[in-house]
Design a protein around this motif. Structure first.
Motif, short mmCIF file in Angstrom:
data_model
loop_
_atom_site.label_atom_id
_atom_site.label_comp_id
_atom_site.label_asym_id
_atom_site.label_seq_id
_atom_site.Cartn_x
_atom_site.Cartn_y
_atom_site.Cartn_z
N LYS A 153 80.02 52.95 -14.02
CA LYS A 153 79.44 51.90 -13.01
C LYS A 153 77.92 51.67 -13.43
CE LYS A 153 78.25 51.23 -8.23
NZ LYS A 153 78.10 51.83 -6.89
N ARG A 154 77.40 50.75 -13.28
CA ARG A 154 76.13 50.58 -13.71
C ARG A 154 75.00 51.21 -12.88
NH1 ARG A 154 77.53 49.14 -18.82
NH2 ARG A 154 78.48 47.06 -18.89
N TRP A 176 70.80 47.83 -14.07
CA TRP A 176 71.66 47.51 -14.99
C TRP A 176 72.65 46.50 -14.68
CZ3 TRP A 176 70.76 48.96 -20.33
CH2 TRP A 176 69.37 50.08 -20.52
N GLU A 177 72.93 46.24 -13.51
CA GLU A 177 74.01 45.58 -12.91
C GLU A 177 74.33 44.20 -13.94
OE1 GLU A 177 71.91 46.46 -11.14
OE2 GLU A 177 72.51 47.85 -9.40
N ASP A 178 73.45 43.57 -14.11
CA ASP A 178 73.61 42.06 -14.88
C ASP A 178 73.26 42.23 -16.30
OD1 ASP A 178 70.82 42.73 -15.04
OD2 ASP A 178 70.12 40.81 -14.37
N LYS A 179 73.15 43.50 -17.13
CA LYS A 179 73.05 43.71 -18.46
C LYS A 179 74.54 43.40 -19.06
CE LYS A 179 68.58 44.62 -18.37
NZ LYS A 179 68.03 43.35 -18.03
N GLU A 180 74.49 43.04 -20.29
CA GLU A 180 75.81 42.91 -20.90
C GLU A 180 76.06 44.11 -21.74
OE1 GLU A 180 76.25 39.45 -23.55
OE2 GLU A 180 75.17 38.16 -21.84
N ARG A 181 77.43 44.37 -21.92
CA ARG A 181 77.94 45.55 -22.87
C ARG A 181 78.00 44.95 -24.25
NH1 ARG A 181 82.54 46.41 -20.10
NH2 ARG A 181 82.11 48.28 -19.87
#
Length: 68
Positions: free
Chosen positions: A49-50, A54-59
């Protein structure tokens, strides 16, 4: 394959002259272990879980997608 190499290196050490080969083998194993720990930890962190912010960052592309 790695087990065979590891066993060969550890059983061959006592027959070798000097201490430098023993140190090189242990240093190499330490380095490989560190790299493995960082890689596995990074994959686990990116697939967890981010954290806040960091929730909207890309992997990153290098990190594999793991089904839960």
């Amino acid at each position: 394959m790695i087990n065979i190499l590891f066993t060969y290196l550890l059983t061959d050490i006592p027959t070798l002259q000097g201490n430098s080969t023993y140190s090189i083998v242990l240093t190499a194993l330490l380095g490989l272990g560190f790299i493995a720990a960082v890689t596995i930890g990074s994959i686990a962190w990116y697939n967890s879980k981010r954290p806040v912010g960091w929730e909207d960052k890309e992997r990153p592309d290098i990190v594999p997608e793991i089904d839960r």
